[in-house]
Enzyme design. Structure first.
Site, PDB file in Angstrom:
ATOM      1  N   HIS A  21       0.867  -1.186   0.000  1.00  0.00           N
ATOM      2  CA  HIS A  21       0.000   0.000   0.000  1.00  0.00           C
ATOM      3  C   HIS A  21       0.898   1.228   0.000  1.00  0.00           C
ATOM      4  CE1 HIS A  21      -3.667  -2.315   1.010  1.00  0.00           C
ATOM      5  NE2 HIS A  21      -2.814  -3.098   1.643  1.00  0.00           N
ATOM      6  N   THR A 107      -2.930   1.879  -4.274  1.00  0.00           N
ATOM      7  CA  THR A 107      -3.337   3.036  -3.473  1.00  0.00           C
ATOM      8  C   THR A 107      -4.803   3.362  -3.685  1.00  0.00           C
ATOM      9  OG1 THR A 107      -2.601   5.209  -2.716  1.00  0.00           O
ATOM     10  CG2 THR A 107      -2.791   4.936  -5.102  1.00  0.00           C
ATOM     11  N   THR A 108      -5.425   3.920  -2.649  1.00  0.00           N
ATOM     12  CA  THR A 108      -6.826   4.317  -2.691  1.00  0.00           C
ATOM     13  C   THR A 108      -6.889   5.771  -3.163  1.00  0.00           C
ATOM     14  OG1 THR A 108      -6.880   3.125  -0.577  1.00  0.00           O
ATOM     15  CG2 THR A 108      -8.938   4.166  -1.303  1.00  0.00           C
ATOM     16  N   GLU A 207      -8.909 -11.855   6.340  1.00  0.00           N
ATOM     17  CA  GLU A 207      -7.895 -11.230   7.203  1.00  0.00           C
ATOM     18  C   GLU A 207      -8.169 -11.451   8.675  1.00  0.00           C
ATOM     19  OE1 GLU A 207      -6.193  -7.122   6.015  1.00  0.00           O
ATOM     20  OE2 GLU A 207      -8.174  -7.273   5.115  1.00  0.00           O
ATOM     21  N   ASP A 289       3.132  -5.480   2.562  1.00  0.00           N
ATOM     22  CA  ASP A 289       1.869  -4.839   2.946  1.00  0.00           C
ATOM     23  C   ASP A 289       2.098  -3.372   3.304  1.00  0.00           C
ATOM     24  OD1 ASP A 289      -0.846  -4.847   3.127  1.00  0.00           O
ATOM     25  OD2 ASP A 289      -0.971  -5.898   5.031  1.00  0.00           O
ATOM     26  N   ASP A 290       2.707  -3.113   4.465  1.00  0.00           N
ATOM     27  CA  ASP A 290       2.918  -1.729   4.924  1.00  0.00           C
ATOM     28  C   ASP A 290       4.292  -1.636   5.580  1.00  0.00           C
ATOM     29  OD1 ASP A 290       0.090  -0.515   4.587  1.00  0.00           O
ATOM     30  OD2 ASP A 290      -0.299  -2.367   5.678  1.00  0.00           O
TER      31      ASP A 290
HETATM   32  P1  IMP Z   1      -3.303   3.939   0.542  1.00  0.00           P
HETATM   33  O1  IMP Z   1      -4.391   3.174  -0.124  1.00  0.00           O
HETATM   34  O2  IMP Z   1      -2.104   4.182  -0.341  1.00  0.00           O
HETATM   35  O3  IMP Z   1      -3.791   5.205   1.152  1.00  0.00           O
HETATM   36  O4  IMP Z   1      -2.726   3.008   1.712  1.00  0.00           O
HETATM   37  C1  IMP Z   1      -3.284   2.935   2.990  1.00  0.00           C
HETATM   38  C2  IMP Z   1      -4.618   2.206   2.980  1.00  0.00           C
HETATM   39  O5  IMP Z   1      -4.403   0.842   2.620  1.00  0.00           O
HETATM   40  C3  IMP Z   1      -5.276   2.120   4.356  1.00  0.00           C
HETATM   41  O6  IMP Z   1      -6.078   3.239   4.618  1.00  0.00           O
HETATM   42  C4  IMP Z   1      -6.121   0.856   4.252  1.00  0.00           C
HETATM   43  O7  IMP Z   1      -7.352   1.112   3.629  1.00  0.00           O
HETATM   44  C5  IMP Z   1      -5.319   0.002   3.309  1.00  0.00           C
HETATM   45  N1  IMP Z   1      -4.537  -1.017   4.033  1.00  0.00           N
HETATM   46  C6  IMP Z   1      -3.268  -0.975   4.436  1.00  0.00           C
HETATM   47  N2  IMP Z   1      -2.926  -2.114   5.056  1.00  0.00           N
HETATM   48  C7  IMP Z   1      -4.024  -2.904   5.043  1.00  0.00           C
HETATM   49  C8  IMP Z   1      -4.298  -4.217   5.525  1.00  0.00           C
HETATM   50  O8  IMP Z   1      -3.462  -4.911   6.126  1.00  0.00           O
HETATM   51  N3  IMP Z   1      -5.563  -4.660   5.339  1.00  0.00           N
HETATM   52  C9  IMP Z   1      -6.522  -3.945   4.684  1.00  0.00           C
HETATM   53  N4  IMP Z   1      -6.281  -2.728   4.215  1.00  0.00           N
HETATM   54  C10 IMP Z   1      -5.056  -2.208   4.390  1.00  0.00           C
HETATM   55 ZN    ZN Z   2      -2.891  -5.045   2.381  1.00  0.00          ZN
END
Ligand code: IMP
Ligand code: ZN
Length: 355
Positions: A21, A107-108, A207, A289-290
């Site tokens: 992410h 990314t969202t 999950e 993941d992160d």
């Molecule tokens: P973004 O989409 O680049 O903003 O990355 C962060 C977003 O990824 C978070 O707000 C979550 O919606 C999602 N995210 C990050 N890690 C996880 C996970 O382990 N499970 C589900 N969603 C995740």
């Molecule tokens: Zn994830």
């Protein structure tokens, strides 16, 4: 000839990272840089230094403390195109420095209208930064994420953006977000539209126990995903379906262990379901993941796999080869990665030059 698995070796391995992410991959040091730049502004002065706000011991993160780090902190800090571009570039540099040769960043799309950032501008900013970084060493593609809290209309907007920017490197759609929220039946039409446009589909899957009911997992499988992330709280029937479809699996060792996601609160790496899937016919990709939150770069994930599951250098090269099968970036990228792995294997055969 091949010797023990070392950290130098796992760093040098030509790796593909398929589940990262973007916002979760920003290091605390990079967030600190953004914070320093913004500290003097009225909005910036409200925010705590990320070196203290975002670095609680990784082990202390669980499903309750984890998601608010994004919603309440990082999204407020990286809320304009300048900080998004800066953070994205740092993330790419860090993956590249860790020996990643192929990256599918997800990314969202999000907006910050007071800063002139619409969802589309956000996506363009990330794509422009990827393009500027270049493909010489690290080849990067983008997956757009639908958040489980989204409405169907929001999800459709994300898919439409993905379709619009497909020729700029968007390769797929993801479903992510707090697994305690939302109803996955909401998104049927959105996934259908994505598939109709040849976008690939990856879903966060099983999950936590609450998001792992038979109904939810069967619903997710009915969307015809290409890959699944996490795949923790499964049943034999679901596993049989995943096996027979040969779905690609994105497995995240440190994230699952540190966030206490394994069944029955198990806490050992050796309890991870990697052990059950390894050696079967599904393509496995080890993923971070992160990395910004859990602090374990992908080279360390390969090192941990070797350490806890007794894998040799040769096994790790084969694991990397297996991950390539499920990439979304197409045949040319697959061949590029296989060639890099062949070359790497030759270097390892020559004991003198081996990493
Ligand atoms: P973004 O989409 O680049 O903003 O990355 C962060 C977003 O990824 C978070 O707000 C979550 O919606 C999602 N995210 C990050 N890690 C996880 C996970 O382990 N499970 C589900 N969603 C995740
Ligand atoms: Zn994830």
């Amino acid at each position: 000839m091949w010797g023990d698995v070392t950290e130098n070796f796992t760093k040098a391995l030509p790796k593909a990272e398929l589940h990262a992410h973007l916002t979760g991959s920003i290091s605390p040091e990079c967030l600190h840089e953004v914070w320093k730049r913004k500290r003097s502004s009225p909005a910036g002065s409200q925010l705590e230094d990320p070196l203290s706000a975002c670095r609680p011991e990784a082990e202390h993160h669980d499903i309750l403390s984890f998601f608010p780090v994004f919603d309440k902190y990082i999204y407020n800090l990286c809320n304009d195109t300048e900080s998004v571009a800066f953070a994205t570039e740092q993330v790419l540099k860090e993956f590249e420095a860790d020996g990643v040769k192929y990256l599918e960043l997800r990314t969202t799309p999000r907006e910050s209208l007071e800063n002139g950032m619409t969802k589309e501008v956000y996506v363009q900013t990330v794509l422009d930064t990827i393009a500027k970084h270049g493909k010489e060493v690290l080849s990067t593609y983008l997956i757009l994420s639908i958040d489980r809290r989204n409405t169907l209309e929001q999800a459709m907007e994300t898919v439409r953006l993905a379709i619009k920017y497909q020729d700029k490197g968007v390769v797929g759609i993801d479903l992510c977000g707090n697994p305690l929220k939302g109803d996955v039946t909401t998104f049927r039409e959105a996934f259908k539209l994505a598939k109709a446009h040849n976008l690939r589909l990856t879903l966060h899957f099983a999950e936590v126990p609450q998001s792992s009911t038979e109904v939810e997992l069967q619903t997710l499988l009915s969307y015809q995903p290409d890959r699944l992330g996490h795949v923790i709280h499964t049943t034999p029937a679901i596993e049989a379906e995943i096996s027979s479809r040969k779905l690609g699996l994105e497995l995240c060792l440190s994230c699952n262990v540190h966030a206490k996601m394994l069944p029955g609160g198990k806490r050992e790496f050796t309890d991870h379901h990697f052990a059950n899937w390894y050696g079967q016919s599904n393509a496995i990709a080890l993923c971070t993941d992160d990395v910004g939150i859990f602090g374990s770069p992908i080279s360390n994930e390969y090192f941990l796999a070797a350490w806890h599951f007794n894998l040799s250098r040769y096994d790790l090269v084969e694991l990397c080869r297996g991950a390539v099968e499920s990439i979304f970036g197409g045949e040319r990228e697959k061949q590029r990665l296989y060639s890099l792995l062949d070359e790497f294997e030759k270097i390892c055969d020559n004991a003198e030059a081996a990493p």
